[in-house]
Write a protein that holds these residues in place. Structure first.
Motif, PDB file in Angstrom:
ATOM      1  N   TYR A 245     -32.057  -4.907   3.295  1.00  0.00           N
ATOM      2  CA  TYR A 245     -31.028  -3.930   3.657  1.00  0.00           C
ATOM      3  C   TYR A 245     -31.575  -2.512   3.578  1.00  0.00           C
ATOM      4  O   TYR A 245     -32.269  -2.131   2.630  1.00  0.00           O
ATOM      5  CB  TYR A 245     -29.823  -4.049   2.719  1.00  0.00           C
ATOM      6  N   ASN A 246     -31.257  -1.734   4.590  1.00  0.00           N
ATOM      7  CA  ASN A 246     -31.445  -0.286   4.601  1.00  0.00           C
ATOM      8  C   ASN A 246     -30.339   0.279   5.475  1.00  0.00           C
ATOM      9  O   ASN A 246     -30.220  -0.089   6.639  1.00  0.00           O
ATOM     10  CB  ASN A 246     -32.827   0.085   5.162  1.00  0.00           C
ATOM     11  N   ILE A 247     -29.521   1.173   4.929  1.00  0.00           N
ATOM     12  CA  ILE A 247     -28.341   1.628   5.674  1.00  0.00           C
ATOM     13  C   ILE A 247     -28.730   2.387   6.943  1.00  0.00           C
ATOM     14  O   ILE A 247     -28.009   2.348   7.947  1.00  0.00           O
ATOM     15  CB  ILE A 247     -27.427   2.504   4.786  1.00  0.00           C
ATOM     16  N   LEU A 248     -29.891   3.053   6.944  1.00  0.00           N
ATOM     17  CA  LEU A 248     -30.317   3.765   8.155  1.00  0.00           C
ATOM     18  C   LEU A 248     -30.602   2.773   9.285  1.00  0.00           C
ATOM     19  O   LEU A 248     -30.287   3.034  10.450  1.00  0.00           O
ATOM     20  CB  LEU A 248     -31.555   4.607   7.862  1.00  0.00           C
TER      21      LEU A 248
ATOM     22  N   SER B 266     -37.495   1.774   4.052  1.00  0.00           N
ATOM     23  CA  SER B 266     -37.721   0.997   2.841  1.00  0.00           C
ATOM     24  C   SER B 266     -36.516   0.089   2.612  1.00  0.00           C
ATOM     25  O   SER B 266     -35.378   0.557   2.520  1.00  0.00           O
ATOM     26  CB  SER B 266     -37.913   1.938   1.644  1.00  0.00           C
ATOM     27  N   TYR B 267     -36.765  -1.198   2.537  1.00  0.00           N
ATOM     28  CA  TYR B 267     -35.684  -2.177   2.400  1.00  0.00           C
ATOM     29  C   TYR B 267     -35.611  -2.692   0.962  1.00  0.00           C
ATOM     30  O   TYR B 267     -36.608  -2.736   0.243  1.00  0.00           O
ATOM     31  CB  TYR B 267     -35.909  -3.359   3.342  1.00  0.00           C
ATOM     32  N   TYR B 268     -34.408  -3.078   0.571  1.00  0.00           N
ATOM     33  CA  TYR B 268     -34.243  -3.797  -0.690  1.00  0.00           C
ATOM     34  C   TYR B 268     -33.389  -5.029  -0.420  1.00  0.00           C
ATOM     35  O   TYR B 268     -32.697  -5.111   0.592  1.00  0.00           O
ATOM     36  CB  TYR B 268     -33.618  -2.915  -1.772  1.00  0.00           C
TER      37      TYR B 268
ATOM     38  N   SER C 117     -32.419   7.216  -6.842  1.00  0.00           N
ATOM     39  CA  SER C 117     -33.746   6.656  -7.115  1.00  0.00           C
ATOM     40  C   SER C 117     -34.124   5.554  -6.125  1.00  0.00           C
ATOM     41  O   SER C 117     -35.239   5.044  -6.171  1.00  0.00           O
ATOM     42  CB  SER C 117     -33.803   6.104  -8.550  1.00  0.00           C
ATOM     43  N   ILE C 118     -33.190   5.183  -5.233  1.00  0.00           N
ATOM     44  CA  ILE C 118     -33.497   4.202  -4.196  1.00  0.00           C
ATOM     45  C   ILE C 118     -34.099   4.935  -3.005  1.00  0.00           C
ATOM     46  O   ILE C 118     -33.483   5.854  -2.460  1.00  0.00           O
ATOM     47  CB  ILE C 118     -32.225   3.449  -3.772  1.00  0.00           C
ATOM     48  N   PRO C 119     -35.288   4.566  -2.567  1.00  0.00           N
ATOM     49  CA  PRO C 119     -35.932   5.284  -1.461  1.00  0.00           C
ATOM     50  C   PRO C 119     -35.352   4.881  -0.112  1.00  0.00           C
ATOM     51  O   PRO C 119     -34.964   3.731   0.097  1.00  0.00           O
ATOM     52  CB  PRO C 119     -37.399   4.864  -1.579  1.00  0.00           C
ATOM     53  N   ALA C 120     -35.331   5.830   0.818  1.00  0.00           N
ATOM     54  CA  ALA C 120     -34.924   5.534   2.187  1.00  0.00           C
ATOM     55  C   ALA C 120     -36.120   5.135   3.036  1.00  0.00           C
ATOM     56  O   ALA C 120     -36.004   4.339   3.971  1.00  0.00           O
ATOM     57  CB  ALA C 120     -34.229   6.739   2.798  1.00  0.00           C
ATOM     58  N   TYR C 121     -37.303   5.702   2.696  1.00  0.00           N
ATOM     59  CA  TYR C 121     -38.532   5.423   3.437  1.00  0.00           C
ATOM     60  C   TYR C 121     -39.636   5.031   2.459  1.00  0.00           C
ATOM     61  O   TYR C 121     -39.632   5.451   1.299  1.00  0.00           O
ATOM     62  CB  TYR C 121     -38.974   6.659   4.236  1.00  0.00           C
ATOM     63  N   ASN C 122     -40.599   4.245   2.953  1.00  0.00           N
ATOM     64  CA  ASN C 122     -41.752   3.900   2.140  1.00  0.00           C
ATOM     65  C   ASN C 122     -42.864   4.926   2.342  1.00  0.00           C
ATOM     66  O   ASN C 122     -42.686   5.931   3.046  1.00  0.00           O
ATOM     67  CB  ASN C 122     -42.246   2.484   2.457  1.00  0.00           C
TER      68      ASN C 122
ATOM     69  N   PRO D 109     -20.801   5.364   5.689  1.00  0.00           N
ATOM     70  CA  PRO D 109     -21.937   6.146   5.199  1.00  0.00           C
ATOM     71  C   PRO D 109     -21.597   7.113   4.064  1.00  0.00           C
ATOM     72  O   PRO D 109     -22.409   7.308   3.158  1.00  0.00           O
ATOM     73  CB  PRO D 109     -22.393   6.913   6.454  1.00  0.00           C
ATOM     74  N   VAL D 110     -20.396   7.727   4.123  1.00  0.00           N
ATOM     75  CA  VAL D 110     -20.043   8.671   3.057  1.00  0.00           C
ATOM     76  C   VAL D 110     -19.883   7.953   1.723  1.00  0.00           C
ATOM     77  O   VAL D 110     -20.367   8.418   0.687  1.00  0.00           O
ATOM     78  CB  VAL D 110     -18.761   9.440   3.429  1.00  0.00           C
TER      79      VAL D 110
END
Length: 242
Positions: A202-205, A186-188, A175-180, A165-166
């Motif tokens: 993919y979403n690291i969360l 929010s996945y990419y 600029s990549i969102p974590a949530y929509n 994670p670090v």
């Protein structure tokens, strides 16, 4: 001598990293850099997110110019704080409580301890309980006995090294969102390692929610030491350990 009670405690803190200390670009700076690189002819066909991803979507005809400009403006104000989402300031502490005392014929010592080490990565920790008991007894002029017992119980929770994670917070654009807009992850699309065509969402969360290691351990050691003194020239020693 008389019974003696002792307590010792250690406390420590770890402060998470942030963007100000690292002087990393914000979303506006990152989009400006990507825009300049694009205007100078740079292309990255594997970039599926951020400004580069928008460029590819526009060139493939998946979005029009108005949609492209609207999405680019939104990226400039995103400023996802990955360090705040993935790490936290952490406190760690260690405590030991012991009691001792006795007389010339019998002496005792007992202790219990607790340790909690928390990492700056959310959800990473190491927890440990310990106990010890020592007893020395002069059972006779010719026999002295010592008994020792040590035990511990531990648990460690941590994430796979592949997620890191670090490192993700260091290297991922803000600029990549974590949530929509609905508050959901929010996945990419991310390339499968070793493949130029296969992709997955993919979403690291989400990865952290579903990927972790737990290690549990217990230990117990018991020793008995008997020392015999039959004469000035004849001694014996017996040790039993488990």
């Amino acid at each position: 001598g008389r019974l003696t009670l002792n307590y010792s405690g250690n406390f420590s803190t770890s402060v998470r990293m942030n963007y100000k200390k690292l002087e990393l670009m914000n979303s506006k700076q990152r989009v400006d850099l990507s825009r300049e690189a694009y205007l100078r002819g740079a292309r990255n066909p594997t970039e599926t997110v951020g400004y580069g991803g928008l460029v590819l979507a526009y060139e493939r005809g998946e979005i029009n110019g108005e949609q492209f400009n609207s999405a680019a403006k939104k990226l400039e104000t995103m400023n996802t704080d990955w360090f705040k989402l993935l790490t936290e300031d952490s406190w760690s502490h260690q405590h030991t409580l012991s009691v001792s005392g006795g007389s010339k014929d019998a002496r005792y010592y007992a202790s219990i301890g607790y340790t909690r080490d928390n990492d700056v990565i959310k959800g990473d920790y190491n927890e440990r309980y310990t106990a010890a008991l020592n007893l020395d007894v002069n059972m006779a002029k010719w026999l002295t006995a010592s008994f020792n017992m040590n035990g511990n119980v531990s648990q460690r929770d941590y994430y796979p090294q592949s997620l890191s994670p670090v490192d993700y917070a260091y290297k991922t654009s803000r600029s990549i969102p974590a949530y929509n807009e609905y508050g959901e992850y929010s996945y990419y699309m991310k390339k499968v390692e070793g493949s130029n065509t296969e992709e997955y969402k993919y979403n690291i969360l989400n990865e952290l929610d579903n990927s972790s290691y737990t290690q549990e351990g217990t230990g117990l050691t018991v020793n008995a030491n008997l020392q015999f003194k039959f004469t000035d020239w004849l001694n014996a020693n017996a040790i039993v350990s488990y």
